[in-house]
Scaffold this active site. Sequence first.
Site, PDB file in Angstrom:
ATOM      1  N   TYR A 182     -53.500  29.444  31.736  1.00 12.14           N
ATOM      2  CA  TYR A 182     -53.977  29.151  30.589  1.00 12.14           C
ATOM      3  C   TYR A 182     -55.562  29.007  30.327  1.00 12.14           C
ATOM      4  O   TYR A 182     -55.878  29.581  29.250  1.00 12.14           O
ATOM      5  CB  TYR A 182     -53.267  27.872  30.169  1.00 12.14           C
ATOM      6  CG  TYR A 182     -53.481  27.386  28.625  1.00 12.14           C
ATOM      7  CD1 TYR A 182     -52.486  27.653  27.812  1.00 12.14           C
ATOM      8  CD2 TYR A 182     -54.355  26.688  28.468  1.00 12.14           C
ATOM      9  CE1 TYR A 182     -52.534  27.170  26.565  1.00 12.14           C
ATOM     10  CE2 TYR A 182     -54.826  26.238  27.036  1.00 12.14           C
ATOM     11  CZ  TYR A 182     -53.696  26.513  26.208  1.00 12.14           C
ATOM     12  OH  TYR A 182     -53.864  25.812  24.823  1.00 12.14           O
ATOM     13  N   HIS A 213     -59.941  23.324  21.239  1.00 14.90           N
ATOM     14  CA  HIS A 213     -60.191  24.890  21.244  1.00 14.90           C
ATOM     15  C   HIS A 213     -60.674  25.156  20.078  1.00 14.90           C
ATOM     16  O   HIS A 213     -61.343  26.325  20.153  1.00 14.90           O
ATOM     17  CB  HIS A 213     -58.521  25.448  21.577  1.00 14.90           C
ATOM     18  CG  HIS A 213     -58.461  26.853  21.448  1.00 14.90           C
ATOM     19  ND1 HIS A 213     -57.240  27.316  20.715  1.00 14.90           N
ATOM     20  CD2 HIS A 213     -59.222  27.751  21.803  1.00 14.90           C
ATOM     21  CE1 HIS A 213     -57.222  28.686  20.873  1.00 14.90           C
ATOM     22  NE2 HIS A 213     -58.484  29.103  21.381  1.00 14.90           N
ATOM     23  N   HIS A 250     -50.564  35.570  21.142  1.00 11.78           N
ATOM     24  CA  HIS A 250     -51.524  36.290  20.389  1.00 11.78           C
ATOM     25  C   HIS A 250     -52.256  37.376  21.752  1.00 11.78           C
ATOM     26  O   HIS A 250     -53.414  37.380  21.696  1.00 11.78           O
ATOM     27  CB  HIS A 250     -52.727  35.861  19.710  1.00 11.78           C
ATOM     28  CG  HIS A 250     -53.234  34.383  20.139  1.00 11.78           C
ATOM     29  ND1 HIS A 250     -53.908  34.460  21.522  1.00 11.78           N
ATOM     30  CD2 HIS A 250     -53.542  32.953  19.767  1.00 11.78           C
ATOM     31  CE1 HIS A 250     -54.549  33.238  21.638  1.00 11.78           C
ATOM     32  NE2 HIS A 250     -54.384  32.406  20.620  1.00 11.78           N
ATOM     33  N   ASP A 287     -54.831  21.022  23.245  1.00 10.59           N
ATOM     34  CA  ASP A 287     -54.745  22.310  24.117  1.00 10.59           C
ATOM     35  C   ASP A 287     -55.384  21.962  25.489  1.00 10.59           C
ATOM     36  O   ASP A 287     -54.858  22.802  26.326  1.00 10.59           O
ATOM     37  CB  ASP A 287     -55.648  23.303  23.353  1.00 10.59           C
ATOM     38  CG  ASP A 287     -54.859  24.271  22.280  1.00 10.59           C
ATOM     39  OD1 ASP A 287     -53.597  23.940  22.029  1.00 10.59           O
ATOM     40  OD2 ASP A 287     -55.348  24.790  21.456  1.00 10.59           O
ATOM     41  N   GLU A 312     -54.690  24.870  14.551  1.00  8.58           N
ATOM     42  CA  GLU A 312     -54.050  26.170  14.774  1.00  8.58           C
ATOM     43  C   GLU A 312     -52.477  26.136  14.562  1.00  8.58           C
ATOM     44  O   GLU A 312     -51.766  25.281  14.999  1.00  8.58           O
ATOM     45  CB  GLU A 312     -54.333  26.680  16.420  1.00  8.58           C
ATOM     46  CG  GLU A 312     -54.011  28.123  16.363  1.00  8.58           C
ATOM     47  CD  GLU A 312     -54.636  28.619  17.896  1.00  8.58           C
ATOM     48  OE1 GLU A 312     -55.152  27.893  18.629  1.00  8.58           O
ATOM     49  OE2 GLU A 312     -54.626  30.036  18.275  1.00  8.58           O
ATOM     50  N   HIS A 333     -49.198  21.663  25.125  1.00  8.60           N
ATOM     51  CA  HIS A 333     -48.435  22.576  25.690  1.00  8.60           C
ATOM     52  C   HIS A 333     -48.041  22.198  27.234  1.00  8.60           C
ATOM     53  O   HIS A 333     -48.974  21.948  28.124  1.00  8.60           O
ATOM     54  CB  HIS A 333     -49.133  24.164  25.949  1.00  8.60           C
ATOM     55  CG  HIS A 333     -49.403  24.738  24.480  1.00  8.60           C
ATOM     56  ND1 HIS A 333     -48.642  25.078  23.514  1.00  8.60           N
ATOM     57  CD2 HIS A 333     -50.729  24.895  23.835  1.00  8.60           C
ATOM     58  CE1 HIS A 333     -49.327  25.513  22.456  1.00  8.60           C
ATOM     59  NE2 HIS A 333     -50.589  25.436  22.582  1.00  8.60           N
ATOM     60  N   ASP A 363     -49.753  26.978  15.864  1.00  5.78           N
ATOM     61  CA  ASP A 363     -48.807  26.844  16.755  1.00  5.78           C
ATOM     62  C   ASP A 363     -48.613  25.245  16.647  1.00  5.78           C
ATOM     63  O   ASP A 363     -47.505  24.590  17.168  1.00  5.78           O
ATOM     64  CB  ASP A 363     -49.182  27.295  18.458  1.00  5.78           C
ATOM     65  CG  ASP A 363     -50.462  26.695  19.006  1.00  5.78           C
ATOM     66  OD1 ASP A 363     -51.342  26.549  17.996  1.00  5.78           O
ATOM     67  OD2 ASP A 363     -50.601  26.771  20.130  1.00  5.78           O
ATOM     68  N   HIS A 404     -55.196  19.541  15.862  1.00  7.24           N
ATOM     69  CA  HIS A 404     -55.516  20.886  15.864  1.00  7.24           C
ATOM     70  C   HIS A 404     -54.821  21.571  14.682  1.00  7.24           C
ATOM     71  O   HIS A 404     -53.703  21.438  14.820  1.00  7.24           O
ATOM     72  CB  HIS A 404     -55.394  21.460  17.146  1.00  7.24           C
ATOM     73  CG  HIS A 404     -55.804  22.751  17.417  1.00  7.24           C
ATOM     74  ND1 HIS A 404     -56.851  23.340  17.088  1.00  7.24           N
ATOM     75  CD2 HIS A 404     -55.290  23.542  18.581  1.00  7.24           C
ATOM     76  CE1 HIS A 404     -56.969  24.631  17.442  1.00  7.24           C
ATOM     77  NE2 HIS A 404     -56.159  24.729  18.405  1.00  7.24           N
TER      78      HIS A 404
HETATM   79 FE1  FEO Z   1     -55.393  26.295  20.008  1.00  2.00          FE
HETATM   80 FE2  FEO Z   1     -52.314  25.500  21.036  1.00  2.00          FE
HETATM   81  O1  FEO Z   1     -53.579  26.100  19.866  1.00  2.00           O
END
Ligand code: FEO
Length: 399
Positions: free
Chosen positions: A191, A144, A24, A163, A81, A224, A83, A79
């Site tokens: 990040y 996040h 994004h 995250d 989100e 991640h 991803d 989470h």
């Molecule tokens: Fe807040 Fe990796 O998503």
Amino acid sequence: MRSVQVSERIHWVGAIDWNLRDFHGYETPRGTTYNAYLVRGAEKTALVDTVKTPFADELLARVGSIVDPAEVDLIVVNHVEPDHNSGLRQIMEAMPNARVVASRSGVAGVAEYHGGLEVEAVGADDVIDLGGCTLRFLPMPMVHWPDSMFTYCAEERVLMPNDAFGQHMASSERFADEVGLDLAIEELTIYYANILMPLGRQVAKAVEKVVATGWEIETIAPSHGVIWRGDALGSVLDAYARLTAGETREKIVVAFSTMWGSTDTLARAVADGVAAEGVEVELFDLAVSPVAGVTRHLLDARALLLGSPTLHHGMLYRVAGYLQYLSGLKPSGKIGGAFGSYGWSSGACKQISERLGEIGFELPFDPYTQKYRPGPEEVAEAREWGARYARAVRELPGA
Ligand code: FEO
């Protein structure tokens, strides 16, 4: 596909997105991973986190290398989100016996994202026993998103904080000590700058909250990038302490966009003036520089000097775009300034200054503007303007 052992009863079963180049708007030249973890107790098996839809089959193949996905009893959504959560339905179809849990806010998020899908809420008082192996949960709003949650396995001393502690980095190795600590910490910093900068207070609180639990942690397994273990654990905690404290040094970022080279000339003169005062400077042409890299440098800088010529009475769109990018990240405790050339109409510097002020930069000096092509006199003035900022940042606190 292979899984990777994280501890005796926990395996990494996530996906590697080697070719992701844009998260994004945050450029990701090294790609990323969507990490998920399979936790196996004597009686039950849990999957902590899922992956983005196109990678659901990859996750299922990795799970399948350990256990039939139909035998998974629990899915933890840390989470919502996309991803981490967009592949949930597809994964649930392969795991029909699994109950699904999320934080209270995550329950609402899953329902909204997946068209009414109902999952159960867990909180700080809940413990799920997989058979000699337990999972505990800590809601972590805004680390996040409001729904974010950390999951902890006491028997394995593994924290899975989604995250937090993440980095966008694809690699064949799964651990920070394998890819090299310097690289892992640098990617963690990039990040943090581009995802977590506006949430530093919440991230610091999250770390305090985990410390207050008294949980013993030997491994931090984020959603991640690489996993932190052994000596890397101390390094990443030190790095987060510095990042959340907002530590800066005597450093200025000069970023610009140019039409015919005049603002480029001014930018170089400004940067030279900064360097002449013994202050570190990084110079970026926004037409060719990834914003994630500029922002990483801004993270520990004390000033941002933005340059644009005037086009149609305003700033160039790349400068406007970068200011919009920064407005979400809300850098704090920094000073700013605008510079640029103009032909028949000025206006860019006024716009830049207003926007910097709205974002939260202090503006100690007037912009430096110059008509047409800068000659030796204007170059000297731009140098001195940069030098004034260099002297000013020396007076600013480091954190
Ligand atoms: Fe807040 Fe990796 O998503």
